[in-house]
Enzyme design. Structure first.
Site, short mmCIF file in Angstrom:
data_model
loop_
_atom_site.label_atom_id
_atom_site.label_comp_id
_atom_site.label_asym_id
_atom_site.label_seq_id
_atom_site.Cartn_x
_atom_site.Cartn_y
_atom_site.Cartn_z
N ARG A 153 50.10 34.39 42.92
CA ARG A 153 49.90 35.42 41.90
C ARG A 153 49.84 36.80 42.57
O ARG A 153 49.22 36.97 43.60
CB ARG A 153 48.60 35.17 41.14
CG ARG A 153 48.24 36.32 40.19
CD ARG A 153 47.34 35.91 39.06
NE ARG A 153 46.02 35.49 39.47
CZ ARG A 153 45.10 35.03 38.61
NH1 ARG A 153 45.37 34.96 37.32
NH2 ARG A 153 43.92 34.66 39.06
N ARG A 170 36.02 28.79 42.49
CA ARG A 170 36.24 29.12 41.07
C ARG A 170 36.58 27.87 40.27
O ARG A 170 36.19 27.75 39.11
CB ARG A 170 37.35 30.16 40.94
CG ARG A 170 36.90 31.52 41.45
CD ARG A 170 38.05 32.47 41.64
NE ARG A 170 38.67 32.85 40.39
CZ ARG A 170 39.86 33.42 40.30
NH1 ARG A 170 40.56 33.67 41.38
NH2 ARG A 170 40.34 33.74 39.13
N ARG A 222 33.13 31.86 28.68
CA ARG A 222 33.31 31.00 29.85
C ARG A 222 32.11 30.08 30.04
O ARG A 222 32.09 29.30 30.98
CB ARG A 222 33.41 31.89 31.08
CG ARG A 222 34.77 31.87 31.77
CD ARG A 222 34.65 32.73 33.01
NE ARG A 222 35.75 32.63 33.90
CZ ARG A 222 36.84 33.39 33.86
NH1 ARG A 222 37.01 34.28 32.91
NH2 ARG A 222 37.77 33.25 34.78
N LYS A 272 46.52 31.58 31.29
CA LYS A 272 45.91 32.16 30.08
C LYS A 272 46.36 33.59 29.86
O LYS A 272 46.74 33.98 28.76
CB LYS A 272 44.37 32.16 30.18
CG LYS A 272 43.73 30.81 30.39
CD LYS A 272 42.21 30.91 30.48
CE LYS A 272 41.73 31.71 31.69
NZ LYS A 272 42.06 31.10 32.99
N ARG A 311 44.94 39.31 44.70
CA ARG A 311 43.53 39.59 44.42
C ARG A 311 42.64 38.92 45.47
O ARG A 311 42.93 37.81 45.89
CB ARG A 311 43.16 39.02 43.03
CG ARG A 311 43.39 40.02 41.90
CD ARG A 311 43.38 39.37 40.54
NE ARG A 311 42.26 38.47 40.28
CZ ARG A 311 42.11 37.79 39.15
NH1 ARG A 311 42.99 37.91 38.17
NH2 ARG A 311 41.08 36.98 38.99
P1 ADP Z 1 45.02 32.91 34.26
O1 ADP Z 1 44.95 34.11 33.38
O2 ADP Z 1 44.77 31.63 33.51
O3 ADP Z 1 44.15 33.02 35.46
P2 ADP Z 1 47.72 33.83 34.91
O4 ADP Z 1 48.36 34.01 33.59
O5 ADP Z 1 47.33 35.04 35.66
O6 ADP Z 1 46.50 32.77 34.79
O7 ADP Z 1 48.73 32.93 35.80
C1 ADP Z 1 48.40 32.57 37.14
C2 ADP Z 1 49.67 32.70 38.01
O8 ADP Z 1 50.60 31.68 37.64
C3 ADP Z 1 50.41 34.02 37.84
O9 ADP Z 1 50.97 34.36 39.09
C4 ADP Z 1 51.47 33.72 36.81
O10 ADP Z 1 52.62 34.56 36.98
C5 ADP Z 1 51.81 32.27 37.12
N1 ADP Z 1 52.15 31.48 35.92
C6 ADP Z 1 51.65 31.61 34.66
N2 ADP Z 1 52.17 30.69 33.83
C7 ADP Z 1 53.01 29.92 34.60
C8 ADP Z 1 53.85 28.77 34.33
N3 ADP Z 1 53.91 28.24 33.11
N4 ADP Z 1 54.56 28.27 35.37
C9 ADP Z 1 54.48 28.81 36.61
N5 ADP Z 1 53.71 29.87 36.92
C10 ADP Z 1 52.99 30.43 35.94
P1 ADP Z 2 41.36 34.23 35.93
O1 ADP Z 2 42.29 34.92 34.96
O2 ADP Z 2 42.04 33.96 37.22
O3 ADP Z 2 40.71 33.02 35.35
P2 ADP Z 2 39.59 36.39 35.31
O4 ADP Z 2 40.36 37.63 35.51
O5 ADP Z 2 39.44 35.86 33.93
O6 ADP Z 2 40.21 35.27 36.25
O7 ADP Z 2 38.14 36.53 35.93
C1 ADP Z 2 37.92 36.98 37.24
C2 ADP Z 2 36.44 36.89 37.53
O8 ADP Z 2 35.72 37.76 36.65
C3 ADP Z 2 35.80 35.52 37.33
O9 ADP Z 2 35.97 34.67 38.46
C4 ADP Z 2 34.35 35.91 37.10
O10 ADP Z 2 33.70 36.25 38.31
C5 ADP Z 2 34.47 37.19 36.28
N1 ADP Z 2 34.48 36.93 34.83
C6 ADP Z 2 35.51 37.14 33.97
N2 ADP Z 2 35.16 36.77 32.72
C7 ADP Z 2 33.88 36.33 32.78
C8 ADP Z 2 32.97 35.79 31.83
N3 ADP Z 2 33.30 35.63 30.54
N4 ADP Z 2 31.74 35.42 32.26
C9 ADP Z 2 31.39 35.56 33.55
N5 ADP Z 2 32.19 36.05 34.51
C10 ADP Z 2 33.44 36.43 34.14
#
Ligand code: ADP
Ligand code: ADP
Ligand code: ZN
Length: 214
Positions: free
Chosen positions: A127, A171, A88, A13, A160
């Site tokens: 990541r 998660r 979320r 995302k 992280r």
């Molecule tokens: P999210 O915001 O949904 O948690 P991220 O954008 O941070 O996910 O992506 C999670 C991990 O996967 C990061 O290390 C990112 O560089 C990698 N990643 C994102 N998109 C892809 C893809 N299409 N193929 C492989 N790795 C990806």
């Molecule tokens: P990812 O990109 O890997 O999905 P985020 O950076 O979006 O993770 O979120 C990291 C953490 O921050 C979540 O696991 C949660 O604990 C908290 N968090 C982020 N957004 C929200 C939300 N909208 N509601 C509740 N908790 C949140």
């Protein structure tokens, strides 16, 4: 253009939101980034949020909803935004809808980046996040050209705490219970679009761009 990004943790995302933001000139609003900035700055909110984040749990709605919705009223959001990580939960989505309705606005798209659970743990364990600017990399799929340092700001890249495999499992179960129902919620509003998130990140982006330009 007001977009909500949906998908499991690690689905990509944030990666896609940043690409959309750059191409369409709208801000990327990430609730996780807002919390991490608060943690880094040692705020009271950051301290409270960290307790939940470290356990892989959602931060309670009372600490989340006003904070994020307020961010959407900033000047830079007047032509739209890409929301990443919010809403979320169904209550968060309903509060957002109500806040938008009050000002005569609505979301345009909810884009679900679909990635099966099997792929998530490798995504997350590889990541790397920049401690300086929050940029994200992947050790295999998107490595930094500067090795252990950020290409953008030069600061150190870290795994992280909540990307360790134990927390990732938690998660994922929280995602299935509390966040996945949003897919049906937005489908019911007729604004859901799904993309195959297992493709290369540029192909995922092409699929999203095709939706936005249709
Ligand atoms: P999210 O915001 O949904 O948690 P991220 O954008 O941070 O996910 O992506 C999670 C991990 O996967 C990061 O290390 C990112 O560089 C990698 N990643 C994102 N998109 C892809 C893809 N299409 N193929 C492989 N790795 C990806
Ligand atoms: P990812 O990109 O890997 O999905 P985020 O950076 O979006 O993770 O979120 C990291 C953490 O921050 C979540 O696991 C949660 O604990 C908290 N968090 C982020 N957004 C929200 C939300 N909208 N509601 C509740 N908790 C949140
Ligand atoms: Zn950086």
């Amino acid at each position: 253009m007001k977009i909500v990004m949906l998908g499991a943790p690690g689905a990509g995302k944030g990666t896609q939101a940043k690409m959309i933001a750059a191409k369409y000139q709208v801000p990327h609003v990430s609730s996780g980034d807002i919390f991490r900035a608060n943690i880094k700055n040692g705020t009271e909110l950051g301290k409270k949020a960290k307790e939940y984040m470290d356990q892989g749990l959602l931060v309670p709605d009372e600490l989340t909803v006003d904070l994020v919705i307020d961010r959407l009223s900033w000047e830079d959001c007047k032509n739209g935004y890409i929301l990443d990580g919010f809403p979320r939960t169904i209550p968060q989505a309903k509060t957002l809808d109500a806040a938008l309705e009050k000002i005569g606005e609505h979301l345009d798209y909810a884009i679900d980046v679909d990635v099966p659970d099997e792929n998530i743990v490798t995504r997350m364990s590889g990541r790397r996040a920049c401690v300086g600017c929050g940029a994200t990399y992947h050790i295999v799929y998107n490595p930094s050209k500067k090795g252990e340092n950020c290409e953008v700001c030069g600061e150190q890249l870290i795994l992280r705490d909540d990307d360790k495999p134990e927390t990732v499992q938690k998660r994922l179960s929280v995602y299935h219970e509390q966040t996945q129902p949003l897919i049906d919620y937005y489908a019911g509003q007729g604004i859901l679009k799904s993309v195959d998130g297992t493709q290369d990140m540029n192909d995922v982006f092409a699929a999203i761009a095709a939706i936005l330009e249709a």
